[in-house]
Motif scaffolding. Sequence first.
Motif, short mmCIF file in Angstrom:
data_model
loop_
_atom_site.label_atom_id
_atom_site.label_comp_id
_atom_site.label_asym_id
_atom_site.label_seq_id
_atom_site.Cartn_x
_atom_site.Cartn_y
_atom_site.Cartn_z
N ALA A 53 132.32 -10.65 -70.56
CA ALA A 53 132.11 -10.87 -72.04
C ALA A 53 132.80 -12.05 -72.67
N ALA A 54 133.94 -12.59 -72.01
CA ALA A 54 134.46 -13.69 -72.19
C ALA A 54 133.86 -14.81 -71.64
N THR A 55 133.09 -14.70 -70.62
CA THR A 55 132.39 -15.68 -69.90
C THR A 55 130.97 -15.99 -70.63
N GLU A 61 131.45 -16.57 -61.41
CA GLU A 61 131.97 -17.35 -62.64
C GLU A 61 133.02 -16.83 -63.27
N GLN A 62 133.04 -15.30 -63.26
CA GLN A 62 134.19 -14.55 -63.90
C GLN A 62 135.32 -14.95 -63.36
N LEU A 63 135.58 -15.17 -61.97
CA LEU A 63 136.49 -15.37 -61.17
C LEU A 63 137.33 -16.71 -61.31
N ARG A 64 136.22 -17.86 -61.91
CA ARG A 64 136.88 -19.07 -61.65
C ARG A 64 137.92 -19.41 -62.49
N PRO A 65 138.40 -18.71 -63.48
CA PRO A 65 139.71 -19.15 -64.08
C PRO A 65 140.90 -19.00 -63.02
N LEU A 66 140.75 -18.15 -62.08
CA LEU A 66 141.84 -17.85 -61.18
C LEU A 66 141.57 -18.40 -59.82
N LEU A 67 140.60 -18.71 -59.46
CA LEU A 67 140.20 -19.21 -57.96
C LEU A 67 139.56 -20.37 -58.03
N GLY A 68 139.09 -20.86 -59.17
CA GLY A 68 138.61 -22.08 -58.87
C GLY A 68 137.15 -22.11 -58.08
N ASP A 69 137.16 -23.19 -57.21
CA ASP A 69 135.89 -23.44 -56.33
C ASP A 69 135.86 -22.39 -55.16
N TYR A 70 137.08 -21.55 -55.17
CA TYR A 70 137.02 -20.50 -54.15
C TYR A 70 136.36 -19.31 -54.72
#
Length: 406
Positions: free
Chosen positions: A252-254, A269-278
């Motif tokens: 929802a936030a994304t 893309e949901q995980l990008r705030p924490l993992l970035g390019d990984y």
Amino acid sequence: MQWELKVRLTMKMGPGFLIAAAFIGPGTVTTATMAGAQFGYALLWAVIFSVLATIILQEMAARLGVITHKGLAELLNQQFQSPLLKWFVIGLIVAAIGIGNAAYEAGNLTGAAMGLHNLLGGELPLWSLALGAIAALTLANGNTKSLQTVLTILVMLMSLVFIVTFVIADVDYAELFGGMFVPQLPDASILTTIALIGTTVVPYNLFLHASLAAKHKTDSSPHDRLKHIQKDSALAISIGGLVTLAIVSTSAATWFGSSVAPQMDSIAEQLRPLLGDYAPAFFALGLFCAGLTSAITAPLATSYALCGALGKPTDPDSKLFKFIWLSVILFGSALCFLAIKPISIILLAQAANGLLLPLIAVCLLWFCNQANLLGQFRNKLWHNVLGTTVVLTVSGLGFFKLISLF
């Protein structure tokens, strides 16, 4: 026997975590992502309800297994005196769990294959066949303990990342708490609501949980065994529900309110705030683990359910038991390799599930009130009040789902 050793070792970790790992599969990730992207936080109440309903129903199923030392399907076969009613129930179990899991196995293998494809490249059909072979070999030799432990740890690691991402993401907490505690159904959201509940409250998990609990024979008293399994199940299912809530919220936030819809290759893309390019690589690994765990668990549950329903021994070393899980894996692998979308089969399975889940929930309530089955462990008043509430809600949703298919 290897299978007996595997069951004992699995039960130390607790059957609840195996149940949680079973429903945190590709379908849950996809459904929760689409729910958040399309409806924001509005359907979080359905996640809360599904967790509570699952804890209530799975506790009753596990209690039956611990006290009677029989699986749910075995009890259904033995307790129905009417041949017509018995064969109606058996037919629903075969359609919803036997045929349904064979079709859903294709989704499990495809999800795991997509994870490997995104990590290593290669062709999806070939990865699906390879993963089907791994699932079959794993179940054939009975040595699933190590693999299940590793996969469960990896799925839980992916779950932890979703939860941590949820904490640091730009979540609207006012909307979140409103969605959790104020039930609402936005336009065109009813089927997504049913899907959210359906990914957690799964009929075959009730059969699997009861059968695994029935194998849980230790030197401790039935009260102690039951208490351990109840705590284990409540914790594991709650963690699974928290993961689903986190996925809906981060989605929802994304995406909610934007013009971009999530695709399978952009869910990470949901995980990008924490993992970035990984993020894409980690998500692909988690998807692989979630898919393969479900691809192993679903055929196992199918064998327990069908053998018990047919009145046959639920012995993992028996030919029929092995034939059933092998058939599920072969059918799912064939659908993946041939790129066939089993729409009619899935519709049949959904229709059968729409009838089966309320029926099984009613049977659970009935069995758990029988003094001749459970004695002092039969339902208390609060069990029946909560159970009846769940049955009525699940029945309404199930019949709506059934009607919507026609």
